[in-house]
Design a protein around this motif. Structure first.
Motif, PDB file in Angstrom:
ATOM      1  N   VAL A  18       0.856  -1.193   0.000  1.00 59.40           N
ATOM      2  CA  VAL A  18       0.000   0.000   0.000  1.00 59.40           C
ATOM      3  C   VAL A  18       0.884   1.232   0.000  1.00 59.40           C
ATOM      4  CG1 VAL A  18      -1.739   1.294   1.281  1.00 59.40           C
ATOM      5  CG2 VAL A  18      -1.843  -1.213   1.219  1.00 59.40           C
ATOM      6  N   ILE A  19       0.670   2.126  -0.948  1.00 60.35           N
ATOM      7  CA  ILE A  19       1.463   3.352  -1.059  1.00 60.35           C
ATOM      8  C   ILE A  19       0.588   4.531  -0.649  1.00 60.35           C
ATOM      9  CG2 ILE A  19       2.926   4.745  -2.542  1.00 60.35           C
ATOM     10  CD1 ILE A  19       3.830   1.821  -2.171  1.00 60.35           C
ATOM     11  N   VAL A  20       1.047   5.289   0.347  1.00 63.61           N
ATOM     12  CA  VAL A  20       0.306   6.448   0.864  1.00 63.61           C
ATOM     13  C   VAL A  20       1.093   7.705   0.507  1.00 63.61           C
ATOM     14  CG1 VAL A  20      -0.698   7.534   2.905  1.00 63.61           C
ATOM     15  CG2 VAL A  20      -0.559   5.032   2.760  1.00 63.61           C
ATOM     16  N   ARG A  21       0.531   8.503  -0.385  1.00 62.48           N
ATOM     17  CA  ARG A  21       1.238   9.699  -0.848  1.00 62.48           C
ATOM     18  C   ARG A  21       0.893  10.945  -0.037  1.00 62.48           C
ATOM     19  NH1 ARG A  21       0.625   6.314  -5.042  1.00 62.48           N
ATOM     20  NH2 ARG A  21       2.424   6.038  -6.430  1.00 62.48           N
ATOM     21  N   ASP A  22      -0.244  10.929   0.659  1.00 61.42           N
ATOM     22  CA  ASP A  22      -0.631  12.077   1.478  1.00 61.42           C
ATOM     23  C   ASP A  22       0.150  12.077   2.793  1.00 61.42           C
ATOM     24  OD1 ASP A  22      -2.471  12.800  -0.455  1.00 61.42           O
ATOM     25  OD2 ASP A  22      -4.079  11.599   0.455  1.00 61.42           O
ATOM     26  N   THR A  23       0.390  13.277   3.305  1.00 59.85           N
ATOM     27  CA  THR A  23       1.089  13.404   4.589  1.00 59.85           C
ATOM     28  C   THR A  23       0.118  13.115   5.725  1.00 59.85           C
ATOM     29  OG1 THR A  23       2.540  15.096   3.653  1.00 59.85           O
ATOM     30  CG2 THR A  23       2.425  14.945   6.060  1.00 59.85           C
ATOM     31  N   PRO A  24       0.437  12.199   6.625  1.00 62.04           N
ATOM     32  CA  PRO A  24      -0.475  11.913   7.749  1.00 62.04           C
ATOM     33  C   PRO A  24      -0.519  13.079   8.715  1.00 62.04           C
ATOM     34  CG  PRO A  24       1.581  10.717   8.006  1.00 62.04           C
ATOM     35  CD  PRO A  24       1.643  11.351   6.646  1.00 62.04           C
ATOM     36  N   LYS A  25      -1.535  13.069   9.566  1.00 61.39           N
ATOM     37  CA  LYS A  25      -1.722  14.184  10.492  1.00 61.39           C
ATOM     38  C   LYS A  25      -0.957  14.003  11.795  1.00 61.39           C
ATOM     39  CE  LYS A  25      -6.240  15.502   8.646  1.00 61.39           C
ATOM     40  NZ  LYS A  25      -5.702  16.727   8.043  1.00 61.39           N
ATOM     41  N   PHE A  26      -0.381  12.810  12.020  1.00 59.26           N
ATOM     42  CA  PHE A  26       0.341  12.604  13.268  1.00 59.26           C
ATOM     43  C   PHE A  26       1.820  12.931  13.109  1.00 59.26           C
ATOM     44  CE2 PHE A  26       0.245   8.382  11.178  1.00 59.26           C
ATOM     45  CZ  PHE A  26       1.615   8.132  11.077  1.00 59.26           C
ATOM     46  N   ARG A  40       6.927  -1.387  18.168  1.00 57.45           N
ATOM     47  CA  ARG A  40       7.510  -0.114  17.721  1.00 57.45           C
ATOM     48  C   ARG A  40       8.203  -0.287  16.372  1.00 57.45           C
ATOM     49  NH1 ARG A  40       8.859   4.011  21.506  1.00 57.45           N
ATOM     50  NH2 ARG A  40      10.855   4.260  20.431  1.00 57.45           N
ATOM     51  N   PHE A  41       9.027  -1.335  16.253  1.00 60.92           N
ATOM     52  CA  PHE A  41       9.708  -1.578  14.980  1.00 60.92           C
ATOM     53  C   PHE A  41       8.708  -1.910  13.884  1.00 60.92           C
ATOM     54  CE2 PHE A  41      11.524  -4.303  11.781  1.00 60.92           C
ATOM     55  CZ  PHE A  41      12.688  -3.651  11.433  1.00 60.92           C
ATOM     56  N   ASP A  42       7.729  -2.773  14.192  1.00 65.16           N
ATOM     57  CA  ASP A  42       6.742  -3.158  13.172  1.00 65.16           C
ATOM     58  C   ASP A  42       6.049  -1.937  12.595  1.00 65.16           C
ATOM     59  OD1 ASP A  42       7.303  -5.828  13.485  1.00 65.16           O
ATOM     60  OD2 ASP A  42       5.746  -6.145  14.996  1.00 65.16           O
ATOM     61  N   ARG A  43       5.668  -1.021  13.444  1.00 64.52           N
ATOM     62  CA  ARG A  43       4.950   0.167  12.984  1.00 64.52           C
ATOM     63  C   ARG A  43       5.866   1.098  12.205  1.00 64.52           C
ATOM     64  NH1 ARG A  43      -0.058   0.829  15.523  1.00 64.52           N
ATOM     65  NH2 ARG A  43      -0.525  -0.845  17.006  1.00 64.52           N
ATOM     66  N   LEU A  44       7.076   1.277  12.666  1.00 70.58           N
ATOM     67  CA  LEU A  44       8.012   2.143  11.946  1.00 70.58           C
ATOM     68  C   LEU A  44       8.341   1.586  10.572  1.00 70.58           C
ATOM     69  CD1 LEU A  44      10.462   3.078  14.847  1.00 70.58           C
ATOM     70  CD2 LEU A  44       8.971   4.661  13.612  1.00 70.58           C
ATOM     71  N   LEU A  45       8.550   0.270  10.488  1.00 69.85           N
ATOM     72  CA  LEU A  45       8.877  -0.324   9.195  1.00 69.85           C
ATOM     73  C   LEU A  45       7.699  -0.214   8.233  1.00 69.85           C
ATOM     74  CD1 LEU A  45      11.004  -1.858   7.554  1.00 69.85           C
ATOM     75  CD2 LEU A  45       9.950  -3.987   8.345  1.00 69.85           C
ATOM     76  N   LEU A  46       6.482  -0.428   8.738  1.00 66.70           N
ATOM     77  CA  LEU A  46       5.306  -0.308   7.866  1.00 66.70           C
ATOM     78  C   LEU A  46       5.175   1.112   7.334  1.00 66.70           C
ATOM     79  CD1 LEU A  46       2.601  -1.799   6.901  1.00 66.70           C
ATOM     80  CD2 LEU A  46       1.546  -0.420   8.680  1.00 66.70           C
ATOM     81  N   ILE A  47       5.381   2.107   8.199  1.00 69.31           N
ATOM     82  CA  ILE A  47       5.303   3.500   7.752  1.00 69.31           C
ATOM     83  C   ILE A  47       6.402   3.772   6.722  1.00 69.31           C
ATOM     84  CG2 ILE A  47       5.553   5.901   8.493  1.00 69.31           C
ATOM     85  CD1 ILE A  47       4.317   5.043  11.189  1.00 69.31           C
ATOM     86  N   VAL A  56      11.867   7.998   4.646  1.00 71.13           N
ATOM     87  CA  VAL A  56      13.258   8.010   5.101  1.00 71.13           C
ATOM     88  C   VAL A  56      13.332   8.136   6.617  1.00 71.13           C
ATOM     89  CG1 VAL A  56      15.464   9.225   4.953  1.00 71.13           C
ATOM     90  CG2 VAL A  56      14.062   8.929   2.897  1.00 71.13           C
ATOM     91  N   ASP A  57      12.565   9.063   7.188  1.00 73.55           N
ATOM     92  CA  ASP A  57      12.595   9.250   8.641  1.00 73.55           C
ATOM     93  C   ASP A  57      12.152   7.986   9.371  1.00 73.55           C
ATOM     94  OD1 ASP A  57      13.466  11.828   8.313  1.00 73.55           O
ATOM     95  OD2 ASP A  57      11.461  12.716   8.465  1.00 73.55           O
ATOM     96  N   ALA A  58      11.113   7.329   8.868  1.00 68.42           N
ATOM     97  CA  ALA A  58      10.610   6.131   9.530  1.00 68.42           C
ATOM     98  C   ALA A  58      11.607   4.982   9.430  1.00 68.42           C
ATOM     99  CB  ALA A  58       9.266   5.722   8.919  1.00 68.42           C
ATOM    100  N   LEU A  59      12.253   4.837   8.283  1.00 66.31           N
ATOM    101  CA  LEU A  59      13.224   3.753   8.130  1.00 66.31           C
ATOM    102  C   LEU A  59      14.458   3.989   9.007  1.00 66.31           C
ATOM    103  CD1 LEU A  59      13.065   3.041   4.282  1.00 66.31           C
ATOM    104  CD2 LEU A  59      12.180   1.625   6.148  1.00 66.31           C
ATOM    105  N   LYS A  60      14.887   5.230   9.113  1.00 66.77           N
ATOM    106  CA  LYS A  60      16.018   5.526   9.995  1.00 66.77           C
ATOM    107  C   LYS A  60      15.657   5.257  11.452  1.00 66.77           C
ATOM    108  CE  LYS A  60      18.235   9.395   9.059  1.00 66.77           C
ATOM    109  NZ  LYS A  60      18.488  10.805   8.662  1.00 66.77           N
TER     110      LYS A  60
END
Length: 451
Positions: A18-26, A40-47, A56-60
């Protein structure tokens, strides 16, 4: 989007992601602070794998999170993603020294804990065996061996002796099953936990039970059952009792969205808006409460607009992502059906104004709803209007009367037959018929004998 990111998300799209191009509000940093543990890792990797703006920020952040643990497989996965998405980042290169030292430590720790457990078993001390199994299981879970961890947690059961230990084993097994997305095992382990907790920790355990059961139902697309589980979550429970799997904000979002998708207006008012316990969670996500209130008050277009504004956020949730298209489609269908109830004929232009999506004409959606039986209506493509097909009360009454008459006739014939047999001094009795897999007793096999 630069060439590296374009190549990364093209590869994700080809893999069915799933590709999300809009910027989330959080805010990513504030969002991830609501959790602890492996989620924590699961959510960061999915984002990182789904969100174009936060990739890039989420993967780092995922790489940093992986290095705080001992799961080298997760570290390799996150670095490989960042290497494709942003090869110029310093974190995109493997830290070979950390990998080698961590893998060596994992092997040594596994050997040490296994040897200790063997010694405990030789001494036949139940409490030591239980603790040895738990230590080894936690170590295996931290290194990413979820199957091995589940096996070791299960081996704790024969040696538990207190209600707290029983509840702890259940929590461990439920947590691992959630990570494996094994929804059936989640339900099985929750049922074994039962009422094994003490009054002292009743709030925390009951909240963990309800949220875990809700996630299990959500994974199986049982939206109504999942909604009821989240709506019954105890607001007095401390966040630390369940933030390994979800946050209080998640409870509000999951419960509110699934209730909107599965409940009618009366139930939404009763079970959600007038629910004093769930109101505590709703206060954390005002837009969910606003969307539900708008639906109950008949402001269907506003309800859909409120949800669409947060679609990007929900598409970046590890439990909601794959279900969002169906949840949103169910809510839209309910809104359209409720909107049409007062009218016998509505122009398609009016419906397009109220519910239309720029990339998709409303006619296609209405046609799908009519085919599925969700909407009883006819579309006039020439005059461009939709005519609802109202039920004929007189026809329904006649059909019900005919069915009642047929049922009465069948019952009367059966009673007359039995009365005739009794008058002829014949006796009716059932007998057992031998089947292929044993003896089957049934009243369908009657034996008539002379009295």
């Amino acid at each position: 989007m630069n060439d590296s990111l374009l190549a990364f998300f093209t590869a994700m799209d080809n893999q069915g992601g799933v590709i999300v191009r809009d910027t989330p509000k959080f805010d990513l940093d504030l969002y991830i602070q609501n959790y602890r543990g492996r989620t924590r890792f699961d959510r960061l990797l999915l984002i990182g794998r789904s969100s174009v703006p936060l990739c890039v920020d989420a993967l780092k952040a995922a790489i940093a999170e992986a290095k705080r643990s001992r799961d080298t497989h997760r570290y390799r996965e996150a670095v490989e993603c960042l290497r494709i998405a942003a090869p110029s980042e310093p974190e995109a290169s493997f830290d070979q020294a950390w990998l080698e030292s961590t893998e060596a430590f994992n092997r040594a720790e596994t050997h040490r804990l296994t040897a200790e457990l063997k010694g405990y078993k030789n001494n036949l001390i139940k409490e030591s065996i239980r603790m040895g199994n738990e230590d080894l299981a936690k170590h295996l879970e931290s290194t990413g061996d979820l199957n091995g961890a589940a096996e070791m947690y299960s081996k704790m059961r024969p040696d538990v002796s207190t209600p707290k230990h029983i509840a702890d084993v259940g929590r461990h097994l439920v947590r691992v099953s959630l990570q494996r997305r094994d929804w059936g095992m989640v339900s099985a382990h929750l049922s074994k936990m039962g009422s094994s907790h003490n009054a002292h920790d009743e709030d925390s355990v009951s909240a963990f039970l309800k949220i875990s059961q809700g996630l299990s139902y959500l994974g199986q697309e049982k939206f109504l059952e999942a909604a009821m589980s989240f709506l019954l979550t105890n607001p007095a429970a401390p966040e630390a009792s369940f933030n390994e799997i979800a946050s209080p904000n998640d409870v509000s979002v999951y419960g509110g969205l699934l209730a909107l998708a599965s409940m009618d207006r009366k139930d939404l008012q009763t079970h959600v808006l007038d629910n004093p316990s769930f109101r505590t969670y709703l206060e954390r996500e005002p837009h969910i409460r606003r969307a539900i209130t708008q639906f109950v008050n008949g402001r269907y277009s506003a309800c859909i607009a409120s949800l669409e504004a947060h679609r990007a956020d929900y598409l970046l949730d590890i439990y909601l992502q794959k279900h969002i298209p169906k949840i949103y489609a169910d809510i839209r269908s309910k809104c359209i059906v409720q909107y049409l109830i007062p009218f016998s004929c509505v122009s398609l232009d009016t419906l397009n104004t109220a519910f239309g999506i720029p990339s998709q004409p409303i006619e296609e959606e209405l046609f799908s709803m009519i085919q599925a039986g969700t909407l009883q209506a006819k579309i006039n493509t020439i005059d461009k209007h939709l005519t609802t097909v109202s039920a004929n009360p007189r026809l329904k009454l006649q059909a019900s009367a005919l069915k009642t008459a047929r049922d009465f006739e069948l019952q009367s014939i059966d009673r007359l037959r039995r009365m005739s047999l009794a008058a002829a001094d014949l006796e009716l009795k059932g007998h057992k018929k031998m089947g292929g897999h044993g003896i089957v007793s049934s009243d369908l096999y009657d034996e008539v004998t002379v009295g």
